[in-house]
Design an enzyme around this catalytic site. Sequence first.
Site, PDB file in Angstrom:
ATOM      1  CG  ASP A   1      -1.916   1.114   1.258  1.00 16.63           C
ATOM      2  OD1 ASP A   1      -1.784   2.051   0.438  1.00 16.63           O
ATOM      3  OD2 ASP A   1      -2.820   1.062   2.099  1.00 16.63           O
TER       4      ASP A   1
ATOM      5  CG  ASP B   1      -2.658   3.373  -2.627  1.00 17.79           C
ATOM      6  OD1 ASP B   1      -3.722   2.727  -2.480  1.00 17.79           O
ATOM      7  OD2 ASP B   1      -2.065   3.945  -1.692  1.00 17.79           O
ATOM      8  CD  GLU B   2      -5.325  -1.739  -0.360  1.00 22.78           C
ATOM      9  OE1 GLU B   2      -5.996  -0.691  -0.467  1.00 22.78           O
ATOM     10  OE2 GLU B   2      -5.698  -2.712   0.288  1.00 22.78           O
TER      11      GLU B   2
END
Length: 388
Positions: free
Chosen positions: A11, A109-110
């Site tokens: 993350d 973003d993960e």
Amino acid sequence: MKKERLIVHIDMDAFFASIEQRDNPQYRGRPVVVGADPKAGRGRGVVSTCSYEARKFGVHSAMPISIAYHKCPEAVFLPVDMEKYKQVSEQIFDILGDFTPAIEQVSIDEAFLDISDTYKLHGSPRDTCAAIKNRIKKETGLTASVGLAPTRMAAKIASDLKKPDGLVEVRKENLLEFLRPLDVGYIWGIGPKTKAILNQTGINTIGELAKYDKNQLVSMFGKNGIAFWEMAHGIDESGVETAREVKSVSSETTFEKDTLDKKSIEKELIDLCEEVSARLRQDGFKCRTITVKIRLEGFQTHTRSVTIREPANLFDSIYREIKRLYNNFELKNKKVRLLGVKASGLSGVDEQYSLFKDEAESRKESVQKAIDKIREKFGRGAITRGHT
Ligand code: TTP
Ligand code: MG
């Protein structure tokens, strides 16, 4: 013996804000808030994210921008540059692809990675995580937080523990020890409602849940009880889903008697939307596709769907679409036998961006939460909407 799985959860740290600080050195070390225009405290809309410097002032994602302004007027307020963030995201996912083909993208973003078959190329599993972080840092200038564990749930928890720029490894032999002291709310599927019931039973930590009798949990929570018990014991067979499973939440009712009565039809649609939206919220999902199913006398069945721009799980948003779909459907004087409502295109609530969400929407969300709470306490009939 079953092969040990090595799951990595990645993350990025303060993703949008970190990109802005990277590109504008004068903002580094300062509170940066990315989101709607604050208009000196009178702005509408919400915070997308903020730098860790701004978090010290109590600013966070999804907070009304006006409140963020009051908490930290000296912050640098920046608009969302989605095109830029998407490009950086693609760059990051390209890098991840060099470490394993088993990647499950969770959000911009993960991601979850399965490195069981590939870590040896980089030394140990931990070395692999360090290498991932290094490459992201070198090629994008950004920091990622990484969790490495034998299960998805533990990997996700681990990546969050030492943010920003963290790397936490949970080894198989330490998994239970790692889980034991954590709040029971970390278990997937345990939302505020279930947590409250568990707390009342004296269960506050995952360790306490693990000690609890499995059958007792089943009698309290049905099938979910088994899942909770297993997760508390570190049992989680779910792997990295490279293509995400399609899921949906739906409900339907058959009328006692086929009907043309507008009032009963409307009431039924409201009930169905309430049920579907409540289940979405309970399971932590939002949906992008909403479908109404209409079965007419003689069993002719029709469906009408709409895909909405901003994923939703609130009654108002879902009912608005269902009502529109229903009203656009021509009954041609045939009676209705069955009605159904389905929500699909699901994503987890914490995977959502509230870029399009304005203050009114945040307010609605708090109202809905309050209603859920009262219902939880006093039962479903406790609050009836104006239009029912
Ligand atoms: P997150 O990973 O939840 O947050 P973050 O990366 O900013 O911070 P953290 O270090 O805690 O991981 O979300 C990723 C990006 O998604 C975030 O930078 C902005 C966007 N986002 C929104 O636009 N609205 C939201 O409500 C959230 C939670 C995120
Ligand atoms: Mg992040």
